[in-house]
Design a protein around this motif. Sequence first.
Motif, PDB file in Angstrom:
ATOM      1  N   LYS A 106       3.728   1.022   1.348  1.00  0.00           N
ATOM      2  CA  LYS A 106       2.184   0.690   1.108  1.00  0.00           C
ATOM      3  C   LYS A 106       1.960   1.493  -0.283  1.00  0.00           C
ATOM      4  O   LYS A 106       0.844   1.832  -0.489  1.00  0.00           O
ATOM      5  CB  LYS A 106       1.338   0.698   1.888  1.00  0.00           C
ATOM      6  CG  LYS A 106       1.585  -0.256   3.005  1.00  0.00           C
ATOM      7  CD  LYS A 106       0.284  -0.459   4.180  1.00  0.00           C
ATOM      8  CE  LYS A 106       0.678  -1.351   5.130  1.00  0.00           C
ATOM      9  NZ  LYS A 106      -0.027  -1.347   6.262  1.00  0.00           N
ATOM     10  N   VAL A 107       3.068   2.031  -0.940  1.00  0.00           N
ATOM     11  CA  VAL A 107       2.714   2.448  -2.282  1.00  0.00           C
ATOM     12  C   VAL A 107       2.216   1.562  -3.306  1.00  0.00           C
ATOM     13  O   VAL A 107       1.275   1.433  -4.068  1.00  0.00           O
ATOM     14  CB  VAL A 107       4.031   3.178  -2.829  1.00  0.00           C
ATOM     15  CG1 VAL A 107       4.024   3.698  -4.138  1.00  0.00           C
ATOM     16  CG2 VAL A 107       4.484   4.059  -1.861  1.00  0.00           C
ATOM     17  N   THR A 141      -6.124  10.046   5.272  1.00  0.00           N
ATOM     18  CA  THR A 141      -4.824   9.530   5.367  1.00  0.00           C
ATOM     19  C   THR A 141      -3.846  10.498   5.250  1.00  0.00           C
ATOM     20  O   THR A 141      -3.978  11.586   4.659  1.00  0.00           O
ATOM     21  CB  THR A 141      -4.730   8.374   4.425  1.00  0.00           C
ATOM     22  OG1 THR A 141      -3.276   8.150   4.097  1.00  0.00           O
ATOM     23  CG2 THR A 141      -5.221   8.938   3.048  1.00  0.00           C
ATOM     24  N   LYS A 142      -2.598  10.456   5.747  1.00  0.00           N
ATOM     25  CA  LYS A 142      -1.606  11.230   5.481  1.00  0.00           C
ATOM     26  C   LYS A 142      -0.796  11.187   4.059  1.00  0.00           C
ATOM     27  O   LYS A 142      -0.229  12.178   3.626  1.00  0.00           O
ATOM     28  CB  LYS A 142      -0.544  11.360   6.654  1.00  0.00           C
ATOM     29  CG  LYS A 142      -0.971  11.426   8.138  1.00  0.00           C
ATOM     30  CD  LYS A 142      -0.067  11.633   8.913  1.00  0.00           C
ATOM     31  CE  LYS A 142      -0.596  12.402  10.159  1.00  0.00           C
ATOM     32  NZ  LYS A 142      -1.831  11.555  10.869  1.00  0.00           N
ATOM     33  N   ASP A 143      -1.216  10.272   3.215  1.00  0.00           N
ATOM     34  CA  ASP A 143      -0.500  10.079   2.049  1.00  0.00           C
ATOM     35  C   ASP A 143      -1.368  11.072   1.224  1.00  0.00           C
ATOM     36  O   ASP A 143      -2.506  11.536   1.417  1.00  0.00           O
ATOM     37  CB  ASP A 143      -0.940   8.752   1.561  1.00  0.00           C
ATOM     38  CG  ASP A 143       0.233   7.837   1.990  1.00  0.00           C
ATOM     39  OD1 ASP A 143       1.112   8.147   2.593  1.00  0.00           O
ATOM     40  OD2 ASP A 143      -0.141   6.594   1.895  1.00  0.00           O
ATOM     41  N   ILE A 163       3.158  10.117  -2.378  1.00  0.00           N
ATOM     42  CA  ILE A 163       3.341   8.914  -3.101  1.00  0.00           C
ATOM     43  C   ILE A 163       4.358   8.809  -4.251  1.00  0.00           C
ATOM     44  O   ILE A 163       5.354   7.968  -4.285  1.00  0.00           O
ATOM     45  CB  ILE A 163       2.078   8.149  -3.684  1.00  0.00           C
ATOM     46  CG1 ILE A 163       1.318   7.688  -2.648  1.00  0.00           C
ATOM     47  CG2 ILE A 163       2.172   7.054  -4.657  1.00  0.00           C
ATOM     48  CD1 ILE A 163      -0.084   7.217  -3.047  1.00  0.00           C
ATOM     49  N   MET A 164       4.164   9.821  -5.112  1.00  0.00           N
ATOM     50  CA  MET A 164       5.292  10.127  -6.217  1.00  0.00           C
ATOM     51  C   MET A 164       6.621  10.334  -5.765  1.00  0.00           C
ATOM     52  O   MET A 164       7.766   9.763  -6.139  1.00  0.00           O
ATOM     53  CB  MET A 164       5.118  11.407  -6.968  1.00  0.00           C
ATOM     54  CG  MET A 164       3.678  11.015  -7.737  1.00  0.00           C
ATOM     55  SD  MET A 164       3.625   9.482  -8.976  1.00  0.00           S
ATOM     56  CE  MET A 164       1.913   9.372  -9.182  1.00  0.00           C
ATOM     57  N   ARG A 190       1.144  -7.993  -5.012  1.00  0.00           N
ATOM     58  CA  ARG A 190       0.450  -8.950  -6.156  1.00  0.00           C
ATOM     59  C   ARG A 190       1.281  -8.759  -7.535  1.00  0.00           C
ATOM     60  O   ARG A 190       1.614  -9.580  -8.089  1.00  0.00           O
ATOM     61  CB  ARG A 190      -0.866  -8.598  -6.287  1.00  0.00           C
ATOM     62  CG  ARG A 190      -1.657  -8.701  -5.052  1.00  0.00           C
ATOM     63  CD  ARG A 190      -3.164  -8.483  -5.322  1.00  0.00           C
ATOM     64  NE  ARG A 190      -3.774  -8.611  -3.833  1.00  0.00           N
ATOM     65  CZ  ARG A 190      -4.018  -7.399  -3.061  1.00  0.00           C
ATOM     66  NH1 ARG A 190      -3.720  -6.187  -3.590  1.00  0.00           N
ATOM     67  NH2 ARG A 190      -4.450  -7.514  -1.945  1.00  0.00           N
ATOM     68  N   THR A 207       1.364  -2.928  -4.048  1.00  0.00           N
ATOM     69  CA  THR A 207       1.032  -4.176  -3.103  1.00  0.00           C
ATOM     70  C   THR A 207       1.871  -5.063  -3.893  1.00  0.00           C
ATOM     71  O   THR A 207       2.734  -4.935  -4.825  1.00  0.00           O
ATOM     72  CB  THR A 207      -0.251  -4.543  -3.177  1.00  0.00           C
ATOM     73  OG1 THR A 207      -0.646  -4.933  -4.483  1.00  0.00           O
ATOM     74  CG2 THR A 207      -1.476  -3.781  -2.503  1.00  0.00           C
TER      75      THR A 207
END
Lengths: 479, 319
Positions: free
Chosen positions: B203-204, B15-17, B22-23, B208, B206
């Motif tokens: 999409k960092v 994945t490119k993440d 993300i941070m 929920r 969800t």
Amino acid sequence: MASILYEVVRLTCPQVGICVSLLIFVGRKAMGISLLHLPLRFPTFTGGVHPDDNKRHTAHLKIEELSAPKKMIFPTLQNAGAPGEVVVEVGDSVKVGQLLIKQCGIISANHHCSVSGTVIAIEPHLHPCGSHVKSVIVENDEKYEVFRNIKPLGHPENLTKEEIIKAVSNAGIVGMGGAAFPTHIKLSPPSGKKINHIIINGAECEPFLTSDYRVMLEDTDELLIGCGALLKAVDASECIIVAESNKKDAIAKIKQNPIYQKNEKIKTAIVKTKYPQGGEKQLLSAVLKKEVPPGGLPADIGAVVVNIDTCAAVARSITTGMPLITRVVTVSGGAVANKRNFKVRIGTPVADAINAVGGFTAEPAKILLGGPMMGVAIHSTDIPVTKGVGAILALTEKDVGIKVTTNCTQCGKCVDVCPMNLMPTIIDRYCENFDAEMLEKLNIADCIECGSCTFICPARRDPLQRIRTAKKKINAFKK
Amino acid sequence: MEKMLRVGAAPHIFTKDSTAVIMQDVVIALLPALAAGVYFFGYRAALLAIISIASAVAFEHLWNVAFKKPTTVYDFSAVVSGLLLALNLPPTVPVWIPVVGSFFMIIIVKMCFGGMGQNFLNPALGARAFLVVSWPSIMTSYVNSGAKLIPFLLPDAVTSATPLSGEAATRYIDLFIGNIGGCIGETSKIALLIGLAYLLIRKVITWRIPVAFVGTVAALSWVFAGDGYFNGDWLFHILSGGLFLGAFFMATDYSTTPVTKNGAFVFGIGCGVLTVIIRLIGGYPEGVSYSILLMNVASPLIEKATAPKRFGKAGFKSA
């Protein structure tokens, strides 16, 4: 104005909220349907990842014949299980379709010559597995004379169950989706297990690969004859051809075919485009809504899964009598400009397939046999195409991506994507500080090694590699 | 012999993440809240954020230098922690507060337990709890919005109470846009919602935990917070205090929340229940930070209890 809006929201939301949650809850528990999964969606399994499928490069290209080079290599091991036994000698003249390697042991397969010529050596040669494996090396005389024993067996409908399985076994047919499990063993389930469903696996969830898709489009007749033969071989009640939603046109083509229209037992299904949709357990869970029990085989839920190209090979081995000597291979990846779908004679070295597309146009970072998620990286191009190889991919540094590993952040993405409902992040921890007992409690043996966890990991850790190592350690420990 | 090609185990694509991406996404998602804080409380808010981030990064680097480890500041997690700490401070605190807070956050809560991903408490909330018990009067003196505080000058004591303590009458639209007293980052709900939308799109995180947390607070305060049952002002309860900041950015911290899907619901509901209990019965007006800290400690147990069902053991799936 704002206060009126506020009052409306304040007074109506609780009631609406209660109604919606009741609907979802009752819908799920009482009526067995989930409102969160709309009927318009294609069926699938839980988990999985969405890598860029990269099929646009080769999906529209017709299958072309790749001419075989001078030197062909036939390893004794082209199947899951035991390697076969060489039945020719150096200096023998061999013909197309002649048996070179005979199956040896229960799980094993025959392997045949795909060209005519002379056996020049029987020696260990480089093999996709990374080491040397005993191989028969044949010098191609480019005459392609067919072996005298090759003759059609007639139409599958006129053959008995045993004759079909025998023909499949003689033709050396193995699963061409990658695992290369001998097909005749799949077709002879243990006594007491009845096969009701044959699933023809055209999911082709690996990025870049388009070989099964082209077979569905171009060899539709053979595919459907193969379905008929398989139905007869295991006496099943239905045969379902399954493709991912990005290959709807292939399913439409199959539906137009008269053989399909005449045989009521052959059906089709479309599943969601998602990796690893083509894993047999995942495919069965999507199509039949049944899960294979842990440690079990599809036969345990009355099913057998056969790859598209394998199914077509079954038909060919019966209608022409010719054993499995060719397969369709996608040559693609960022490092080759002329991407192609080739019909390759088995035993052709990778180097010749790459030369046929004009060599590399960029520095390849890795050359893979198979797809980028489960394929094998090879260190030399002097390795032959074997029966389980669906693609030759030359990936550039850009395709492969950079790897900077950090601490695990416990983001849980691997847990979300694991198609086997495992917890890779926690398993990873116990693999690092090896604890066999905990690993077995965490069901490490269920792992199908699809690589979704490693693909998705933002910390660029490699849970799968550690799981593989730990599995080997545990198995060695048990023995 | 020809050059050998590179090999490696499958899979070969990723994945490119990455952790750093993300941070950085979290930092971007927090910027609207910071901007709102600066708008309502003046440039002093920006100064506190800069001091907090700089000291967090510096402490993490110093720790790595002291223990002869490769520096981990490039993963941006210290930047996120520093920014979150600043957003959890009242804008009137003296400038040494974020420095002390960062020390506790990075050294004690994070690095002592093994660095990113190994801490069992949310670092920023741990530091906030530490500061609140150590300097309660400094940490709970809020100032009205529009104070336009000037950097480096300790403000006059124009303090006000947070709406939750029930003393100030507040218009709801002010609660929503953030024109109220409170911590730097918690007041502007619209800015926090923009941040949440960004995190969800990238999409960092969800949905929920935020939905379970806010939903539980709304439901329980509707039932219990009014006169009698079922007429509580739930909208006021979810819009005031640090609920949005906590539910969107603190309760979704990766390392201190369960990795399982069902565990995320349990975690969010637990946070919501504790928040409402502290708000309604506890002696403290705001319960978000303590409820998250308590659930952080419970998260390994939740994880264990909500392990996904083994494949093949479920039998027939419901369609």
